[in-house]
Enzyme design. Sequence first.
Site, PDB file in Angstrom:
ATOM      1  CD  GLU A  29      -2.924   1.127   2.306  1.00 57.30           C
ATOM      2  OE1 GLU A  29      -3.914   1.867   2.240  1.00 57.30           O
ATOM      3  OE2 GLU A  29      -2.682   0.394   3.293  1.00 57.30           O
TER       4      GLU A  29
ATOM      5  CG  ASP B 206      -6.874  -0.268   6.470  1.00 56.42           C
ATOM      6  OD1 ASP B 206      -5.727  -0.696   6.269  1.00 56.42           O
ATOM      7  OD2 ASP B 206      -7.153   0.951   6.465  1.00 56.42           O
TER       8      ASP B 206
END
Length: 377
Positions: free
Chosen positions: A122, A267
């Site tokens: 990410e 997440d």
Amino acid sequence: MSITLSDARIVTPDGVHDGWLTIEDGRITHVGQGAAPRAGHSLGGRYVVPGFVDIHNHGGAGGSFPEGEPETARDAIALHQRHGTTTMMASLVSGAIDDLSRAAAALAELCEDGLLAGIHFEGPYISKDRCGAHDPQALRDPSPAEFAGLVKAGRGHVRMLTIAPELPGALDTIREAVASGVIAALGHSDATFEQTLAGIDAGASVATHLYNALPPLGHRAPGPIAALLEDERVTVELINDGVHVHPAMIRLAYEVAGPGRTALITDAMVATGLPDGVYMLGTMAANVANGEVRLIEGGSIAGSTLTMDVAFRRAVREVGLTLPEAVQVTSATPARALGLGDRLGTVAAGLLADLVILDDELNVAGVMRRGAWITEP
């Protein structure tokens, strides 16, 4: 060794059925309705759903995947497995290229052990204007050659890259990722509608935590959210913790993208499963209060303490999905996004015996992975 699970309510894509299933050598061999043909392990009418598939997870139980420490990473994996996640990606955050390479090499060991489904970068190729809890000093313009080096460090286990398509070099890097067998995901981006479509045309197929770290919808300048939602080539991630996204906006995304393109994620970060307090996200300090994570400096949301079983329950209770729909967005669709839909994500004969047993309140009562109990009901 053969296992029969009987007296179950089995959740399949076409409904909830009273029935039974048998498991041999880590795979489901039969799924039937009614009484089991032979005595087995009675589930007492509890639900059977496929193991959850989390394609965006940074850790938990004190283990942080970005740190690249295999032993603490195993603690994080064990925590999420107990909450029903039988397939998960290890997500890294933006950092120096040498640090990312080192972490990828370390986590590749856990992929080779079958504990992780892959590694997700990410960043660091994301927008400084939409970096969220990423260290802005670590961000950089995309480079296909540089990313190829990261892929090499991961020894074939890099599965996803989150990238902002408006950055110089982004489209070529997306093409490099896809050519390497890596899923390109668009996120942490300030892109226009048109720039987002260009990223999708280059091969991007996932939206990283839709709504979050993106400009809001606009009726004259729709931006990336509209492009990602309406394009049938894109699977949209959503953090269904009640903090990141309001249930009404989850419903809106689901209505547009449908069950086949909606994937709930956690997440999750290092504090998942631990008490509230101050925790480090790389070089960034974050405060966890009532399960909500925010950077101490600036107050940006910094991941979640969500587990997939909670996301599943919220999908049913807060968003209003049926049980088969909730199964689709927590198992089947993310499995398909990873290219694993022919192996897992559904309770069906021939697929891996990754199963979660849920009670009437949709709490986890048991977890099976590859035919072996992690938690026996």
